[in-house]
Design a protein around this motif. Structure first.
Motif, mmCIF file in Angstrom:
data_model
loop_
_atom_site.group_PDB
_atom_site.id
_atom_site.type_symbol
_atom_site.label_atom_id
_atom_site.label_comp_id
_atom_site.label_asym_id
_atom_site.label_seq_id
_atom_site.Cartn_x
_atom_site.Cartn_y
_atom_site.Cartn_z
ATOM 1 N N SER A 1 0.830 -1.207 0.000
ATOM 2 C CA SER A 1 0.000 0.000 0.000
ATOM 3 C C SER A 1 0.863 1.255 0.000
ATOM 4 O O SER A 1 0.570 2.219 -0.703
ATOM 5 N N SER A 2 1.936 1.231 0.785
ATOM 6 C CA SER A 2 2.829 2.399 0.868
ATOM 7 C C SER A 2 3.465 2.704 -0.476
ATOM 8 O O SER A 2 3.513 3.864 -0.902
ATOM 9 N N LEU A 3 3.946 1.669 -1.153
ATOM 10 C CA LEU A 3 4.581 1.870 -2.455
ATOM 11 C C LEU A 3 3.563 2.353 -3.486
ATOM 12 O O LEU A 3 3.852 3.249 -4.288
ATOM 13 N N VAL A 4 2.366 1.777 -3.459
ATOM 14 C CA VAL A 4 1.317 2.202 -4.388
ATOM 15 C C VAL A 4 1.003 3.682 -4.192
ATOM 16 O O VAL A 4 0.906 4.446 -5.160
ATOM 17 N N LYS A 5 0.867 4.116 -2.940
ATOM 18 C CA LYS A 5 0.574 5.528 -2.674
ATOM 19 C C LYS A 5 1.715 6.427 -3.151
ATOM 20 O O LYS A 5 1.469 7.476 -3.749
ATOM 21 N N GLU A 6 2.945 5.996 -2.891
ATOM 22 C CA GLU A 6 4.100 6.798 -3.299
ATOM 23 C C GLU A 6 4.163 6.957 -4.815
ATOM 24 O O GLU A 6 4.360 8.057 -5.330
ATOM 25 N N VAL A 7 3.981 5.869 -5.534
ATOM 26 C CA VAL A 7 4.021 5.918 -6.999
ATOM 27 C C VAL A 7 2.858 6.757 -7.532
ATOM 28 O O VAL A 7 3.026 7.578 -8.435
ATOM 29 N N ALA A 8 1.668 6.561 -6.964
ATOM 30 C CA ALA A 8 0.501 7.326 -7.416
ATOM 31 C C ALA A 8 0.683 8.821 -7.161
ATOM 32 O O ALA A 8 0.325 9.645 -8.016
ATOM 33 N N ARG A 9 1.251 9.170 -6.011
ATOM 34 C CA ARG A 9 1.498 10.598 -5.714
ATOM 35 C C ARG A 9 2.469 11.209 -6.715
ATOM 36 O O ARG A 9 2.393 12.402 -7.009
ATOM 37 N N GLY A 10 3.385 10.393 -7.224
ATOM 38 C CA GLY A 10 4.348 10.869 -8.204
ATOM 39 C C GLY A 10 3.825 10.846 -9.633
ATOM 40 O O GLY A 10 4.547 11.167 -10.567
ATOM 41 N N GLY A 11 2.576 10.439 -9.802
ATOM 42 C CA GLY A 11 1.967 10.439 -11.130
ATOM 43 C C GLY A 11 2.099 9.122 -11.874
ATOM 44 O O GLY A 11 1.731 9.027 -13.044
ATOM 45 N N GLY A 12 2.629 8.092 -11.222
ATOM 46 C CA GLY A 12 2.787 6.796 -11.876
ATOM 47 C C GLY A 12 1.477 6.034 -11.970
ATOM 48 O O GLY A 12 0.529 6.283 -11.223
ATOM 49 N N ASP A 13 1.443 5.104 -12.901
ATOM 50 C CA ASP A 13 0.251 4.295 -13.146
ATOM 51 C C ASP A 13 0.235 3.087 -12.209
ATOM 52 O O ASP A 13 1.075 2.194 -12.329
ATOM 53 N N VAL A 14 -0.715 3.042 -11.294
ATOM 54 C CA VAL A 14 -0.834 1.939 -10.338
ATOM 55 C C VAL A 14 -2.083 1.098 -10.604
ATOM 56 O O VAL A 14 -2.504 0.317 -9.758
ATOM 57 N N THR A 15 -2.640 1.222 -11.791
ATOM 58 C CA THR A 15 -3.871 0.522 -12.149
ATOM 59 C C THR A 15 -3.780 -0.975 -11.895
ATOM 60 O O THR A 15 -4.730 -1.578 -11.390
ATOM 61 N N ALA A 16 -2.666 -1.594 -12.212
ATOM 62 C CA ALA A 16 -2.527 -3.044 -12.100
ATOM 63 C C ALA A 16 -2.491 -3.531 -10.658
ATOM 64 O O ALA A 16 -2.650 -4.733 -10.412
ATOM 65 N N PHE A 17 -2.309 -2.647 -9.709
ATOM 66 C CA PHE A 17 -2.098 -3.052 -8.324
ATOM 67 C C PHE A 17 -3.308 -2.854 -7.421
ATOM 68 O O PHE A 17 -3.261 -3.208 -6.241
ATOM 69 N N LEU A 18 -4.373 -2.275 -7.973
ATOM 70 C CA LEU A 18 -5.557 -1.967 -7.176
ATOM 71 C C LEU A 18 -6.816 -2.469 -7.874
ATOM 72 O O LEU A 18 -6.909 -2.387 -9.099
ATOM 73 N N PRO A 19 -7.786 -2.947 -7.101
ATOM 74 C CA PRO A 19 -9.089 -3.219 -7.707
ATOM 75 C C PRO A 19 -9.613 -1.919 -8.321
ATOM 76 O O PRO A 19 -9.335 -0.819 -7.804
#
Length: 160
Positions: free
Chosen positions: A130-148
């Motif tokens: 969850s921490s990594l997903v939030k960090e990447v998302a805050r930076g504008g990265g695509d986290v679609t594959a990691f979340l429902p």
């Protein structure tokens, strides 16, 4: 009449990832009842309020029979006792998780007799947290594959 087998999947789930959902789904296949228990930690402020996490997890587990989502305060072993759970189920991504979780598993068993079952994370998700997903998302990265999808939509809305 045989005893109903119950398990607890404790965590912060901020936000719930596909890795979390994988562990919950696998636990639901092993136990008649699974409680997804979201820890309320007043010393830690999450991105999502506990009530929001309950809503998200209730939505993504709605098709899993026997799964209930609740929040709790205090010790997870007390929560397990109150629910009549025989086990806790936790996902492991690697050796670091194991080293962190094993002493807690021993303590929990000592305090309550509740066993901890470790499920290895899905190979394509072991690096996701969850921490990594939030960090990447805050930076504008695509986290679609990691979340429902419903969780991804809420994360995008929150960070907008």
């Amino acid at each position: 009449m045989p005893e109903v087998r119950r398990a607890v999947c404790p965590g912060s789930y901020d936000p719930p990832t596909v890795g979390h959902l994988d562990v919950i789904t696998r636990a639901a296949a092993l136990f008649a009842e699974v409680y997804v228990a979201i820890l309320v930690n007043p010393r830690k402020e999450g991105l999502f309020a506990v009530e929001e996490r309950v809503e998200m997890l209730t939505g993504i587990t709605a098709d899993l029979p026997g799964v209930r989502v609740e929040s709790f305060r205090g010790l997870v072993v007390d929560y397990c006792r109150e629910r009549g759970a025989q086990a806790m189920v936790k996902g492991l991504r690697g050796a670091t998780d194991y080293d962190y979780e094993l002493p807690m598993a021993h303590m929990n068993r000592h305090l309550s007799g509740v066993e901890t079952l470790f499920l290895p994370g899905a190979p394509d998700q072991v690096y996701v947290s969850s921490s990594l997903v939030k960090e990447v998302a805050r930076g504008g990265g695509d986290v679609t594959a990691f979340l429902p999808p419903s969780v991804h939509a809420r994360l995008r809305e929150r960070l907008a």
